[in-house]
Design a protein around this motif. Structure first.
Motif, PDB file in Angstrom:
ATOM      1  N   MET A 233      33.795  28.430  33.084  1.00 46.12           N
ATOM      2  CA  MET A 233      34.648  28.615  34.250  1.00 46.12           C
ATOM      3  C   MET A 233      35.047  27.333  34.959  1.00 46.12           C
ATOM      4  O   MET A 233      36.152  27.248  35.508  1.00 46.12           O
TER       5      MET A 233
ATOM      6  N   LEU B 143      37.543  33.299  29.681  1.00 43.31           N
ATOM      7  CA  LEU B 143      37.510  32.507  30.909  1.00 43.31           C
ATOM      8  C   LEU B 143      37.867  31.046  30.643  1.00 43.31           C
ATOM      9  O   LEU B 143      38.570  30.409  31.430  1.00 43.31           O
ATOM     10  N   ARG B 144      37.367  30.530  29.535  1.00 44.20           N
ATOM     11  CA  ARG B 144      37.610  29.121  29.204  1.00 44.20           C
ATOM     12  C   ARG B 144      39.090  28.854  28.976  1.00 44.20           C
ATOM     13  O   ARG B 144      39.579  27.753  29.277  1.00 44.20           O
TER      14      ARG B 144
ATOM     15  N   TRP C  62      27.378  35.296  35.848  1.00 45.14           N
ATOM     16  CA  TRP C  62      27.631  36.436  34.952  1.00 45.14           C
ATOM     17  C   TRP C  62      27.243  37.788  35.531  1.00 45.14           C
ATOM     18  O   TRP C  62      27.824  38.802  35.123  1.00 45.14           O
TER      19      TRP C  62
ATOM     20  N   PRO D  99      28.319  32.824  31.161  1.00 48.43           N
ATOM     21  CA  PRO D  99      29.281  32.213  32.076  1.00 48.43           C
ATOM     22  C   PRO D  99      28.720  32.140  33.490  1.00 48.43           C
ATOM     23  O   PRO D  99      27.779  32.872  33.840  1.00 48.43           O
TER      24      PRO D  99
ATOM     25  N   PHE E 132      41.057  31.135  32.796  1.00 50.21           N
ATOM     26  CA  PHE E 132      40.632  30.891  34.183  1.00 50.21           C
ATOM     27  C   PHE E 132      40.427  29.411  34.449  1.00 50.21           C
ATOM     28  O   PHE E 132      40.970  28.849  35.404  1.00 50.21           O
ATOM     29  N   LYS E 133      39.644  28.777  33.621  1.00 45.72           N
ATOM     30  CA  LYS E 133      39.247  27.384  33.834  1.00 45.72           C
ATOM     31  C   LYS E 133      40.432  26.421  33.994  1.00 45.72           C
ATOM     32  O   LYS E 133      40.436  25.593  34.919  1.00 45.72           O
TER      33      LYS E 133
ATOM     34  N   LEU F 252      33.917  37.082  26.683  1.00 46.66           N
ATOM     35  CA  LEU F 252      34.231  36.782  28.071  1.00 46.66           C
ATOM     36  C   LEU F 252      34.290  35.272  28.298  1.00 46.66           C
ATOM     37  O   LEU F 252      35.199  34.774  28.971  1.00 46.66           O
ATOM     38  N   SER F 253      33.330  34.546  27.751  1.00 49.36           N
ATOM     39  CA  SER F 253      33.336  33.091  27.903  1.00 49.36           C
ATOM     40  C   SER F 253      34.587  32.480  27.278  1.00 49.36           C
ATOM     41  O   SER F 253      35.205  31.581  27.849  1.00 49.36           O
TER      42      SER F 253
END
Length: 302
Positions: free
Chosen positions: A199, A16-17, A276, A273, A20-21, A12-13
């Motif tokens: 994020m 997202l990195r 979380w 994250p 999303f970020k 997930l991290s």
């Protein structure tokens, strides 16, 4: 009990990195477009079973009630969603807030507060105090718990500042997930954790703060409740990740609460994250945190 960081948390991290970020740092970032994307994508996530969702529009108060069919208590949670005061909605949060309602056996009111840049500070602060006044017309403050994540956790703290200033009765407790409490962005982790945070970056939260403040003073305690006096605030449960850019906001809120002799339970998790617990039921760490939050709320508001 999760003993070490799960593979799902690591994936997930990573996701997202990379997905999303970067969107939040684009020069052409459009909050309104981003809101629609979140509602479209997160709004599809399955909600908890056997819950009723009822929209509410009462004078200046907008949001939705989430009521588990099996709810047996008088507990009420006033939930303020995150999103840097720029995005987020009750719809995009339903997968989490519906499970929160079940976990703490409570009615949950998810506030649909006004967002910047269309509605800068103090619009959100005005909306959350209006919601609390509304709840007080039908509920005992001893049954009310405040909860929120990121900007919503900051808004919950802002509400406590306003409640005390107005002489209203305090809620029984507050649950703060990765609070965004310092819009002056003075925490060391804003920059030192920019690389490790899945994020956000320091620049992203500075831009969100500037957009919401729209020229208002960053040290106004309704916008940056880190700088408030914490005496007489209710007990708090605070979650932060050691790798997120808002880590120091949560740590300093806990320090100020403890210095004011407010009971505070600070829980620092490794490598997770930002916020979380929202990633239920997919993330084992989220499921564990949600279980803990539910037990805490049931202990505080009996």
């Amino acid at each position: 009990m999760v003993k070490r960081r799960s593979i799902r948390s690591r994936f997930l991290s990573w996701f997202l990195r990379r997905r999303f970020k970067p969107k939040l740092l684009r020069p052409d970032f459009d909050p309104a477009r981003f809101r629609k994307m979140l509602d479209r994508d997160m709004g599809k996530n399955p909600i908890a079973s056997d819950v009723d969702i009822t929209p509410l529009q009462h004078e200046a108060v907008n949001g939705e009630w989430i009521l588990p069919a099996a709810c047996t208590s008088k507990r009420v949670v006033l939930y303020s969603h995150g999103g840097g005061y720029l995005f987020g909605s009750p719809l995009s949060y339903r997968a989490f807030t519906s499970r929160l309602a079940v976990a703490c056996d409570a009615r949950v009111f998810v506030l649909d507060y006004r967002l910047a840049p269309e509605h800068p500070f103090p619009a959100a602060a005005d909306d959350v105090i209006a919601a609390y006044r509304y709840l007080l017309t039908e509920h005992d403050p001893a049954d009310i718990v405040l909860a929120g994540d990121s900007a919503g956790a900051g808004l919950s703290l802002s509400l406590l500042v306003q409640i005390r200033a107005l002489g209203l009765p305090m809620p029984v407790a507050a649950v703060l997930l990765s609070p965004y409490a310092d819009l002056a962005v003075t925490g060391e982790s804003a920059d030192s954790n920019t690389r490790t945070c899945a994020m956000f970056s320091g620049d992203a939260i500075r831009r969100a703060a500037a957009t919401y403040l729209n020229g208002a003073h960053a040290l106004d305690a309704r916008a940056s409740p880190l700088y408030a006096e914490y005496a007489d605030f209710p007990p708090m449960l605070i979650y932060v990740s050691d790798t997120e850019v808002l880590r120091d906001d949560g740590l300093r809120v806990a320090e100020r609460a403890a210095a004011a002799e407010v009971p505070v339970d600070l829980r620092i998790w490794r490598g997770q994250p930002h916020v979380w617990p929202l990633f239920v039921p997919m993330l084992p760490e989220a499921n564990q945190a949600l279980s803990e939050i539910g037990e805490y709320i049931k202990e505080q508001a009996r």
